[in-house]
Design a protein around this motif. Structure first.
Motif, PDB file in Angstrom:
ATOM      1  N   GLU A 190      25.698  -4.599  -7.935  1.00 37.71           N
ATOM      2  CA  GLU A 190      24.712  -3.532  -8.076  1.00 37.71           C
ATOM      3  C   GLU A 190      23.335  -3.997  -7.612  1.00 37.71           C
ATOM      4  O   GLU A 190      22.594  -3.224  -6.990  1.00 37.71           O
ATOM      5  CB  GLU A 190      24.663  -3.084  -9.533  1.00 37.71           C
ATOM      6  CG  GLU A 190      25.937  -2.362  -9.986  1.00 37.71           C
ATOM      7  CD  GLU A 190      25.863  -1.897 -11.428  1.00 37.71           C
ATOM      8  OE1 GLU A 190      24.783  -2.067 -12.053  1.00 37.71           O
ATOM      9  OE2 GLU A 190      26.870  -1.357 -11.930  1.00 37.71           O
ATOM     10  N   ARG A 191      22.996  -5.255  -7.900  1.00 39.35           N
ATOM     11  CA  ARG A 191      21.700  -5.775  -7.460  1.00 39.35           C
ATOM     12  C   ARG A 191      21.621  -5.836  -5.942  1.00 39.35           C
ATOM     13  O   ARG A 191      20.595  -5.449  -5.346  1.00 39.35           O
ATOM     14  CB  ARG A 191      21.465  -7.160  -8.048  1.00 39.35           C
ATOM     15  CG  ARG A 191      20.197  -7.849  -7.545  1.00 39.35           C
ATOM     16  CD  ARG A 191      20.000  -9.191  -8.200  1.00 39.35           C
ATOM     17  NE  ARG A 191      21.106 -10.095  -7.929  1.00 39.35           N
ATOM     18  CZ  ARG A 191      21.244 -10.788  -6.795  1.00 39.35           C
ATOM     19  NH1 ARG A 191      20.355 -10.639  -5.812  1.00 39.35           N
ATOM     20  NH2 ARG A 191      22.260 -11.616  -6.643  1.00 39.35           N
ATOM     21  N   VAL A 192      22.686  -6.303  -5.286  1.00 38.55           N
ATOM     22  CA  VAL A 192      22.685  -6.418  -3.829  1.00 38.55           C
ATOM     23  C   VAL A 192      22.570  -5.040  -3.178  1.00 38.55           C
ATOM     24  O   VAL A 192      21.786  -4.835  -2.240  1.00 38.55           O
ATOM     25  CB  VAL A 192      23.950  -7.144  -3.345  1.00 38.55           C
ATOM     26  CG1 VAL A 192      24.083  -7.049  -1.823  1.00 38.55           C
ATOM     27  CG2 VAL A 192      23.929  -8.601  -3.768  1.00 38.55           C
ATOM     28  N   LEU A 193      23.341  -4.080  -3.661  1.00 35.46           N
ATOM     29  CA  LEU A 193      23.279  -2.728  -3.091  1.00 35.46           C
ATOM     30  C   LEU A 193      21.900  -2.107  -3.320  1.00 35.46           C
ATOM     31  O   LEU A 193      21.386  -1.393  -2.446  1.00 35.46           O
ATOM     32  CB  LEU A 193      24.370  -1.845  -3.700  1.00 35.46           C
ATOM     33  CG  LEU A 193      25.811  -2.189  -3.305  1.00 35.46           C
ATOM     34  CD1 LEU A 193      26.802  -1.297  -4.047  1.00 35.46           C
ATOM     35  CD2 LEU A 193      26.026  -2.054  -1.799  1.00 35.46           C
ATOM     36  N   THR A 194      21.312  -2.374  -4.472  1.00 36.81           N
ATOM     37  CA  THR A 194      19.968  -1.862  -4.746  1.00 36.81           C
ATOM     38  C   THR A 194      18.944  -2.467  -3.791  1.00 36.81           C
ATOM     39  O   THR A 194      18.067  -1.760  -3.269  1.00 36.81           O
ATOM     40  CB  THR A 194      19.569  -2.168  -6.198  1.00 36.81           C
ATOM     41  OG1 THR A 194      20.500  -1.533  -7.085  1.00 36.81           O
ATOM     42  CG2 THR A 194      18.163  -1.661  -6.495  1.00 36.81           C
ATOM     43  N   GLU A 195      19.037  -3.774  -3.544  1.00 36.03           N
ATOM     44  CA  GLU A 195      18.115  -4.435  -2.616  1.00 36.03           C
ATOM     45  C   GLU A 195      18.283  -3.911  -1.200  1.00 36.03           C
ATOM     46  O   GLU A 195      17.298  -3.714  -0.475  1.00 36.03           O
ATOM     47  CB  GLU A 195      18.336  -5.948  -2.657  1.00 36.03           C
ATOM     48  CG  GLU A 195      17.896  -6.598  -3.952  1.00 36.03           C
ATOM     49  CD  GLU A 195      18.217  -8.079  -3.986  1.00 36.03           C
ATOM     50  OE1 GLU A 195      18.898  -8.563  -3.044  1.00 36.03           O
ATOM     51  OE2 GLU A 195      17.803  -8.758  -4.943  1.00 36.03           O
ATOM     52  N   VAL A 196      19.525  -3.679  -0.788  1.00 32.32           N
ATOM     53  CA  VAL A 196      19.783  -3.156   0.558  1.00 32.32           C
ATOM     54  C   VAL A 196      19.134  -1.784   0.722  1.00 32.32           C
ATOM     55  O   VAL A 196      18.470  -1.500   1.728  1.00 32.32           O
ATOM     56  CB  VAL A 196      21.297  -3.083   0.829  1.00 32.32           C
ATOM     57  CG1 VAL A 196      21.574  -2.258   2.085  1.00 32.32           C
ATOM     58  CG2 VAL A 196      21.875  -4.480   0.991  1.00 32.32           C
ATOM     59  N   ALA A 197      19.325  -0.912  -0.273  1.00 38.50           N
ATOM     60  CA  ALA A 197      18.747   0.435  -0.194  1.00 38.50           C
ATOM     61  C   ALA A 197      17.222   0.373  -0.226  1.00 38.50           C
ATOM     62  O   ALA A 197      16.543   1.134   0.478  1.00 38.50           O
ATOM     63  CB  ALA A 197      19.265   1.287  -1.340  1.00 38.50           C
ATOM     64  N   THR A 198      16.669  -0.532  -1.013  1.00 41.05           N
ATOM     65  CA  THR A 198      15.216  -0.638  -1.130  1.00 41.05           C
ATOM     66  C   THR A 198      14.577  -1.152   0.148  1.00 41.05           C
ATOM     67  O   THR A 198      13.490  -0.704   0.542  1.00 41.05           O
ATOM     68  CB  THR A 198      14.850  -1.569  -2.305  1.00 41.05           C
ATOM     69  OG1 THR A 198      15.430  -1.057  -3.520  1.00 41.05           O
ATOM     70  CG2 THR A 198      13.340  -1.665  -2.472  1.00 41.05           C
ATOM     71  N   ASN A 199      15.249  -2.074   0.826  1.00 35.76           N
ATOM     72  CA  ASN A 199      14.672  -2.722   2.008  1.00 35.76           C
ATOM     73  C   ASN A 199      14.965  -1.997   3.317  1.00 35.76           C
ATOM     74  O   ASN A 199      14.386  -2.346   4.349  1.00 35.76           O
ATOM     75  CB  ASN A 199      15.183  -4.162   2.109  1.00 35.76           C
ATOM     76  CG  ASN A 199      14.729  -5.017   0.946  1.00 35.76           C
ATOM     77  OD1 ASN A 199      13.646  -4.803   0.393  1.00 35.76           O
ATOM     78  ND2 ASN A 199      15.548  -5.982   0.547  1.00 35.76           N
ATOM     79  N   HIS A 200      15.856  -1.010   3.289  1.00 37.71           N
ATOM     80  CA  HIS A 200      16.170  -0.310   4.536  1.00 37.71           C
ATOM     81  C   HIS A 200      14.953   0.523   4.969  1.00 37.71           C
ATOM     82  O   HIS A 200      14.438   1.334   4.181  1.00 37.71           O
ATOM     83  CB  HIS A 200      17.383   0.591   4.359  1.00 37.71           C
ATOM     84  CG  HIS A 200      18.001   1.030   5.650  1.00 37.71           C
ATOM     85  ND1 HIS A 200      17.399   1.924   6.505  1.00 37.71           N
ATOM     86  CD2 HIS A 200      19.168   0.668   6.257  1.00 37.71           C
ATOM     87  CE1 HIS A 200      18.163   2.116   7.549  1.00 37.71           C
ATOM     88  NE2 HIS A 200      19.244   1.365   7.429  1.00 37.71           N
TER      89      HIS A 200
END
Length: 269
Positions: A190-200
């Protein structure tokens, strides 16, 4: 036969100059009609009027101009315009009964222009047929698919069908699913997917996105990632995100599963 040719010769000698005048008026009238339609398109394309409607308006103007031209020529030839109008009315009635479906398409074309369910260039799906709107004509709507295939649909079919307009609104939600192996650290996923969405860069930060576990499948745990983006960026986000997520999972040592089948062999004693 001689009598017939004599009557034709007499008519030409009497109305020859009028016939010549009608021919000249017809040629000039057709040229003027073409110029009017050309200028009308140029003017309308510079306004806020949808480009798909321009061809529809141009067709209407062309038909009206030709009818006026026919009536003008009839007047020069001293034909009874009232009788001609009556004959045209009868002809229109007969043709209308024979071509009622075509006239229904014209009426539906007017309704399409009035209601504006789509515009030129919109990405739509009509009765399962997907493409971009190319033009709205008197009888048909033309779509261009993403494979560059032109599809012509009757206006009645368009108006009576299901219309999905993907580009009508400014923003759009992009739904994606990603699978991880059983035994993975759920908090890390969940943390990785959240970071990906935040940084896109094309994901809208002003809109709240969501990451959640969706299902326990046969060989994997499926996560859903739902983000918001501008409509013009939808496919960029949709197609770029899987590669970004894959690289992020690789860095964090999160295993992406594949279908597996465990076979247990029981040995009879």
């Amino acid at each position: 036969m001689k009598e017939l040719f004599g009557q034709i010769g007499s008519y030409i000698s009497r109305y020859g100059y009028k016939l010549l005048l009608c021919a000249c008026i017809a040629i000039v009238g057709i040229c003027i009609t073409w110029l009017i339609c050309f200028a009308l398109k140029k003017i309308l394309f510079k306004t806020r009027i949808d480009g798909a409607i321009v061809s529809f308006i141009s067709s209407i103007v062309k038909i009206i101009s030709l009818v006026i031209l026919v009536l003008a020529c009839a007047g020069i030839l001293e034909l009874s315009t009232s009788g001609l109008i009556a004959s045209l009315s009868t002809l229109v009635l007969a043709v209308g009964l024979a071509l009622k479906d075509s006239f229904a398409n014209i009426a539906n074309g007017i309704l399409i222009i009035t209601n504006k369910p789509f515009r030129r260039g919109d990405h739509v799906s009509i009765n399962g047929v997907e493409g971009k709107v190319h033009s709205i004509k008197l009888f048909t709507v033309e779509l261009i698919t993403f494979g560059n295939v032109k599809i012509v649909m009757p206006n009645s079919t368009v108006l009576n069908g299901n219309i999905v307009n993907y580009t009508a609104l400014a923003i759009r939600r992009c739904d994606m699913k990603f699978s991880v192996a059983y035994g993975s650290d759920m908090d890390k996923v969940e943390r990785v997917l959240t970071e990906v969405a935040t940084n896109h860069p094309q994901v809208l930060k002003s809109m709240k996105f969501s990451v959640f576990m969706e299902s326990h499948d046969a060989s994997a745990i499926t996560y859903s990632l739902r983000v918001w983006c501008n409509n013009s960026d939808y496919y960029n986000v949709l197609f770029s995100m899987p590669r970004i997520v894959y690289d992020a999972f690789e860095r964090e040592h999160i295993q992406i599963p594949f279908n597996q089948l465990d076979v247990h062999v029981c040995k009879d004693e």
